[in-house]
Write a protein that holds these residues in place. Structure first.
Motif, short mmCIF file in Angstrom:
data_model
loop_
_atom_site.label_atom_id
_atom_site.label_comp_id
_atom_site.label_asym_id
_atom_site.label_seq_id
_atom_site.Cartn_x
_atom_site.Cartn_y
_atom_site.Cartn_z
N VAL A 178 2.96 25.24 -37.05
CA VAL A 178 3.19 24.04 -36.26
C VAL A 178 2.29 24.13 -35.04
CG1 VAL A 178 4.88 22.69 -34.97
CG2 VAL A 178 5.57 23.86 -37.06
N GLU A 199 -0.50 20.04 -30.68
CA GLU A 199 -0.67 18.60 -30.55
C GLU A 199 -0.55 17.95 -31.93
OE1 GLU A 199 -0.65 15.16 -30.04
OE2 GLU A 199 -0.85 16.14 -28.08
N PRO A 200 0.58 17.27 -32.19
CA PRO A 200 0.80 16.72 -33.54
C PRO A 200 -0.19 15.62 -33.92
CG PRO A 200 2.49 15.93 -32.00
CD PRO A 200 1.72 17.01 -31.29
N GLN A 235 5.85 15.21 -33.86
CA GLN A 235 6.07 16.65 -33.95
C GLN A 235 7.15 16.98 -34.96
OE1 GLN A 235 4.39 19.17 -33.85
NE2 GLN A 235 4.33 19.89 -31.74
N CYS A 259 4.58 29.05 -34.83
CA CYS A 259 4.61 27.91 -33.90
C CYS A 259 3.69 28.22 -32.74
CB CYS A 259 6.03 27.68 -33.39
SG CYS A 259 7.22 27.23 -34.67
N PRO A 300 4.39 24.56 -29.72
CA PRO A 300 4.66 23.27 -30.36
C PRO A 300 5.33 22.23 -29.48
CG PRO A 300 6.32 24.84 -31.01
CD PRO A 300 5.32 25.60 -30.19
N THR A 301 5.82 22.63 -28.30
CA THR A 301 6.55 21.68 -27.46
C THR A 301 5.87 21.42 -26.12
OG1 THR A 301 7.93 23.46 -26.55
CG2 THR A 301 8.76 22.34 -28.50
#
Length: 326
Positions: free
Chosen positions: A96, A99-100, A163, A180, A183-184
């Motif tokens: 993950v 930046e989605p 996301q 990850c 991821p946030t």
């Protein structure tokens, strides 16, 4: 007995004469959540890309990276053929990204992107089953109208929703290891908490291992059981999260914790900072890589500090460690 889903031994990565990662050791067991922390430029994301076999051609990895999937299926990443790496990615290990919007294909509908990873690895019988499973996964990650979301393009969703889609793709094939990479970071605090909860519940439901890369110590404290601290392309301290955060031994770890502490009652009224800045990749000093920023450095630090601990999962490398009270 727990099984290692990831084992990294003596990983080195260099470009030309510049060494970017040096002698990195780490393991992640099935069901274990491990944090990897450090400032930007410390080597965290480069470690993740090495594990995924996604390094640019100019970078030369050495050492051993073993990913173990379902049924004891092993992939030795360093030196593997692209065909074997492609079979591993999305099946045994998934990632993950931060930046989605850049992780998703802007020209494909969301449902097709979730279904694609299952069709590529043939974990569903046909296209129709993949589409149905994609809607089911979008529902599980909390999208309010999963069927409608499946028909949307990434730009039609919010950052938090995108996301969630990336998480759905990462969990689609029940991987043994989820990586990850911050991821946030691009999400607001409320959405961040929701996505973190989603990721943790997802790996727990699959008894998967997780490597969580971030510079946010509070996030690591909330989701991880064990942590490794990186600086200058090296692991400088490792151990249980509680032990490392409450009784740090390396001077860099102590600096990170101090800089994250918003206690305004210090003697001079200032926030704690680590002096200087992270050198550019491959330009760290010889010996202790932190010595040019450490207020406790001496001539002894011109030599490489030995690892002091029971093993790569628990210890530190510092000539002048923080004194811990018994």
């Amino acid at each position: 007995m727990s099984q290692d889903v990831l084992r990294v031994d003596g990983l080195h990565v260099q470009v030309g004469e510049l060494e970017l990662l040096t002698d990195v050791d780490l393991t992640v067991q099935r069901g274990e959540r491990v944090g990897l922390i450090g400032e930007s430029g410390s080597g965290k994301s480069l470690t993740a890309l090495s594990i995924m076999g996604l390094l640019p051609e100019a970078l030369e990895p050495r050492g051993s990276i073993t990913v173990t999937g379902e049924g004891g299926r092993h992939t030795q990443v360093v030196g593997a053929a692209e065909r074997d790496l492609a079979a591993m990615r999305g099946r045994d290990v998934t990632m993950v990204f931060q930046e989605p919007m850049t992780a998703l294909n802007p020209t494909m509908r969301v449902g097709d992107q979730v279904a694609e990873v299952m069709r590529i690895h043939r974990t569903v019988p046909d296209r129709r089953a993949a589409a149905a499973r994609a809607v089911e996964l979008l529902d599980k990650v909390g999208l309010p109208d999963p069927a409608e979301a499946a028909r949307a393009y990434p730009h039609q969703l919010s950052g938090g929703q995108r996301q969630r889609v990336v998480v759905a793709i990462a969990l689609a094939n029940d991987p043994a290891l989820l990586i990850c990479d911050e991821p946030t970071t691009a999400l607001d605090v409320t959405v961040q908490a929701l996505v973190l909860d989603l990721v943790v519940r997802g790996v727990e439901a699959r008894d998967a291992g997780m490597l969580f890369i971030t510079h946010d110590l509070a996030v690591v404290a909330s989701v991880c059981e064990r942590v490794l601290v990186m600086y200058g392309g090296r692991v400088v301290e490792a151990g249980a999260v509680h032990d490392v955060f409450t009784r740090p031994r390396h001077r860099y770890t102590r600096g990170l914790i101090g800089a994250s502490d918003l206690d305004l009652t210090r003697e001079d009224g200032r926030l704690y900072t680590i002096q200087g800045s992270v050198p550019s990749a491959g330009r760290f000093p010889a010996g202790c890589v932190f010595r040019n920023r450490c207020t406790h450095a001496t001539t002894l630090c011109e030599g490489l500090p030995p690892w002091d601990g029971a093993g790569p999962e628990d210890g530190f490398a510092c000539h002048h460690p923080v004194v811990v009270k018994p």
